[in-house]
Design a protein around this motif. Structure first.
Motif, PDB file in Angstrom:
ATOM      1  N   TYR A   1      -2.428 -10.828   3.401  1.00  0.00           N
ATOM      2  CA  TYR A   1      -2.025  -9.937   2.316  1.00  0.00           C
ATOM      3  C   TYR A   1      -0.741  -9.185   2.701  1.00  0.00           C
ATOM      4  N   PRO A   2       0.404  -9.859   2.704  1.00  0.00           N
ATOM      5  CA  PRO A   2       1.646  -9.202   3.138  1.00  0.00           C
ATOM      6  C   PRO A   2       2.010  -7.965   2.311  1.00  0.00           C
ATOM      7  N   GLN A   3       1.629  -7.927   1.065  1.00  0.00           N
ATOM      8  CA  GLN A   3       1.950  -6.792   0.204  1.00  0.00           C
ATOM      9  C   GLN A   3       1.081  -5.572   0.507  1.00  0.00           C
ATOM     10  N   GLN A   4       0.028  -5.745   1.323  1.00  0.00           N
ATOM     11  CA  GLN A   4      -0.881  -4.639   1.649  1.00  0.00           C
ATOM     12  C   GLN A   4      -0.912  -4.370   3.153  1.00  0.00           C
ATOM     13  N   ALA A   5       0.183  -4.578   3.828  1.00  0.00           N
ATOM     14  CA  ALA A   5       0.219  -4.491   5.291  1.00  0.00           C
ATOM     15  C   ALA A   5      -0.242  -3.132   5.814  1.00  0.00           C
ATOM     16  N   ASP A   6      -0.015  -2.071   5.071  1.00  0.00           N
ATOM     17  CA  ASP A   6      -0.412  -0.725   5.505  1.00  0.00           C
ATOM     18  C   ASP A   6      -1.704  -0.297   4.816  1.00  0.00           C
ATOM     19  N   ASN A   7      -2.746  -1.071   4.982  1.00  0.00           N
ATOM     20  CA  ASN A   7      -4.009  -0.803   4.324  1.00  0.00           C
ATOM     21  C   ASN A   7      -4.760   0.330   5.035  1.00  0.00           C
TER      22      ASN A   7
END
Length: 100
Positions: free
Chosen positions: A44-50
């Motif tokens: 999930y590259p778009q959610q790297a800072d989960n």
């Protein structure tokens, strides 16, 4: 229990189960000397800072103190929450670990 209370209970239960799933994934990574953030970012590259992942990582224990977790368990848990991309990454990494 009225309808609103029931809805809140269901939402809270789902969120607790989801956090358990993330913790299971993070602990499996720690147990296998893998970086949970790196694997998550691959899926999930778009959610790297989960934030939920960060919280789960903080709750992991050293692999020497942890119970073993099979890749199949992690994959099943991830699939239950429709995290098929991450389940596939776990599958790939587990295959690499087995071939060592």
């Amino acid at each position: 229990m009225n309808r609103n209370e029931l809805e809140q209970f269901i939402i809270q239960s789902y969120q607790n189960d989801e956090q358990s799933m993330i913790l299971c994934f993070a602990q499996w990574c720690v147990n296998n000397d893998l970086d949970p953030q790196q694997l998550y970012a691959r899926a999930y590259p778009q959610q790297a800072d989960n934030e939920a992942l960060q919280q789960a990582i903080a709750l992991t224990v050293n692999k020497e103190d942890a119970d073993p977790i099979g890749a199949e368990v992690v994959q099943a848990f991830l699939s239950m929450f429709d995290n098929e991309e991450l389940a596939f990454i776990v599958y790939e990494e587990a295959a690499k670990l087995e071939s060592r």
